[in-house]
Design a protein around this motif. Sequence first.
Motif, PDB file in Angstrom:
ATOM      1  N   UNK A 194      36.611   6.189 -66.852  1.00 54.06           N
ATOM      2  CA  UNK A 194      36.620   4.728 -67.007  1.00 54.06           C
ATOM      3  C   UNK A 194      37.566   4.008 -66.064  1.00 54.06           C
ATOM      4  N   UNK A 195      38.839   4.418 -66.073  1.00 52.51           N
ATOM      5  CA  UNK A 195      39.830   3.709 -65.256  1.00 52.51           C
ATOM      6  C   UNK A 195      39.481   3.821 -63.775  1.00 52.51           C
ATOM      7  N   UNK A 196      38.999   4.983 -63.351  1.00 48.36           N
ATOM      8  CA  UNK A 196      38.631   5.196 -61.956  1.00 48.36           C
ATOM      9  C   UNK A 196      37.442   4.296 -61.590  1.00 48.36           C
ATOM     10  N   UNK A 197      36.474   4.176 -62.504  1.00 48.01           N
ATOM     11  CA  UNK A 197      35.306   3.328 -62.246  1.00 48.01           C
ATOM     12  C   UNK A 197      35.722   1.862 -62.136  1.00 48.01           C
ATOM     13  N   UNK A 198      36.666   1.477 -62.958  1.00 41.43           N
ATOM     14  CA  UNK A 198      37.179   0.100 -62.916  1.00 41.43           C
ATOM     15  C   UNK A 198      37.819  -0.181 -61.554  1.00 41.43           C
ATOM     16  N   UNK A 199      38.639   0.745 -61.098  1.00 47.18           N
ATOM     17  CA  UNK A 199      39.279   0.601 -59.783  1.00 47.18           C
ATOM     18  C   UNK A 199      38.250   0.552 -58.669  1.00 47.18           C
ATOM     19  N   UNK A 200      37.216   1.379 -58.779  1.00 46.73           N
ATOM     20  CA  UNK A 200      36.150   1.408 -57.775  1.00 46.73           C
ATOM     21  C   UNK A 200      35.445   0.062 -57.735  1.00 46.73           C
ATOM     22  N   UNK A 201      35.143  -0.467 -58.919  1.00 52.00           N
ATOM     23  CA  UNK A 201      34.448  -1.755 -59.013  1.00 52.00           C
ATOM     24  C   UNK A 201      35.303  -2.881 -58.439  1.00 52.00           C
ATOM     25  N   UNK A 202      36.583  -2.905 -58.802  1.00 52.30           N
ATOM     26  CA  UNK A 202      37.485  -3.959 -58.321  1.00 52.30           C
ATOM     27  C   UNK A 202      37.560  -3.965 -56.795  1.00 52.30           C
ATOM     28  N   UNK A 203      37.644  -2.787 -56.201  1.00 55.63           N
ATOM     29  CA  UNK A 203      37.789  -2.701 -54.752  1.00 55.63           C
ATOM     30  C   UNK A 203      36.470  -3.022 -54.041  1.00 55.63           C
ATOM     31  N   UNK A 204      35.374  -2.517 -54.585  1.00 54.39           N
ATOM     32  CA  UNK A 204      34.080  -2.649 -53.891  1.00 54.39           C
ATOM     33  C   UNK A 204      33.384  -3.973 -54.178  1.00 54.39           C
ATOM     34  N   UNK A 205      33.753  -4.605 -55.291  1.00 54.71           N
ATOM     35  CA  UNK A 205      33.059  -5.838 -55.680  1.00 54.71           C
ATOM     36  C   UNK A 205      31.731  -5.550 -56.387  1.00 54.71           C
ATOM     37  N   UNK A 206      31.391  -4.282 -56.561  1.00 50.26           N
ATOM     38  CA  UNK A 206      30.154  -3.932 -57.291  1.00 50.26           C
ATOM     39  C   UNK A 206      30.469  -4.026 -58.784  1.00 50.26           C
ATOM     40  N   UNK A 207      29.614  -4.738 -59.552  1.00 49.16           N
ATOM     41  CA  UNK A 207      29.936  -4.939 -60.973  1.00 49.16           C
ATOM     42  C   UNK A 207      30.084  -3.629 -61.750  1.00 49.16           C
TER      43      UNK A 207
END
Length: 499
Positions: free
Chosen positions: A322-335
Amino acid sequence: MENTLTTSGKRGALPVGSPTPESDPTIGQKPDEHCAVVGIYGKEQAFYDLLVSLKALQHRGQESAGIATFDGSVVHLKKGMGLVSEVFPEREGVTYGSLSGNVGIGHTRYSTQGTKTIENAGPFVISNSIGYMAISHNGEITNAEPLKEELKKKGSAFLTSSDTEVMLMELSREIVEKGVKNGFRAAVSKLKGAYAVTVLINDRLFGLRDPLGIRPLVVGKVRDNYVIASESCVFESLDGEMIRDIKPGELVEITNDGVESIFTVNNGKTAHCMFEYVYFARPDSIIDDMEVFTVRTEIGRLLAKEHPVDADVVIPVPDSGRAQALGFSNESGIPYSEGLIKNRYSGRTFIMPTQKSRSAAVKLKLNPIKSVISGKKVVLVDDSIIRGNTIRHIVAMLRRNGAAEIHVRVGSPPIAHACYFGVDMKTKDQFVATGKTVDQIREEIGADSLGYLSIHNLTKAIGKPGKALCLGCLTGEYPVNIAGEKYSYQAELEGYQVS
Ligand code: SF4
């Protein structure tokens, strides 16, 4: 000494015909956690806080649980196979009963050394010429066998196959001979490997961490009581606060005046387990000055930079990604979206009797949300891949539910080597990454693309240089000399081959 051994009988050695990691895709996909330790010294009965602490640390070991307390004259011990709530069931009122005393230690276990039986469950208790000694241990003593042989020659007798018993016997022998401080110091000079322990010597409580600080150990205050625990999440559960990490090689004693540092044995080198940050520890814990959640979101952010992809949605593998996916989303802008729902009431599949019921349980455990997945280019984020069975199963499930593309992103480098320090990853052949290129792994799990975090970015996210961490299961080079393995402090971080 009262010694109440309780066993549910369900969680011991698996019976013939039990599902194996090969037959059940939910088993063994992530290494089973190792152990949790706790110790409490205070002005109140220790039992209740020990129980709450063990429940807060349940994620570190679900095979057995136990508590030992000292009431001023004797040690009381209760341990059994199963979850904390099974060993100390609510239906029995969860009173401290015979487990009285203002000082005590607790343990939950997932064995990485020794057999899965009640005899090997913690805490271990003995009596010797100075009274009672009890120990809870997280980690693995890598020279347990030669030490055991040495101790046997000197007259020690062993009842179990656990390395914790070896450590207790070694401590007992040295402490009886040299006194508490010198005895601990002498034992530390002989013990190799990983250990974070709480030790009871009559009414005295000690915490000891191995000189490389491989496993975490923290100390905090709860009302008028002091608590030593594997992770700081315990203090929040008890409405208390963390004081500090116990330093690598440090022995502390809790006294009426607080936390006393007795000695620290360390040569300036550390080898904190990177996998505590990646997977094991609870995200709300702080380990060696770094909050685990912060590390994991940073891992996700760096992963997005390292392996960008054109996609519609980022979904985590629950709960560990979860936390890793959140970081990925924040950086990439992908929801970011939840795309897989975990049924937390589906139970543990490995005790189910038939393959059919186990397969049904797998489906019950993790279900896709079709509207999030169907027709979408999906980034699927997980913290790590061990055997690869679960991620393969999930990728196939996403495809069946109409995902247009599936891009797997992994918040750690490929894990391809054994762990000798208390994590249940003992053989190379269990890893999907061993001997394969990233593209071969991608093909095996059925993804459209696959990207692993680099070692460089992992150490950056943890906020510590690679030389301060154990990266053994990534690099095959270990911070402790293991026969047949490379021994180093991970001097070179890049260029390691997965083989
Ligand atoms: S080998 Fe891997 S899992 Fe084991 S202590 Fe080192 S980093 Fe942690």
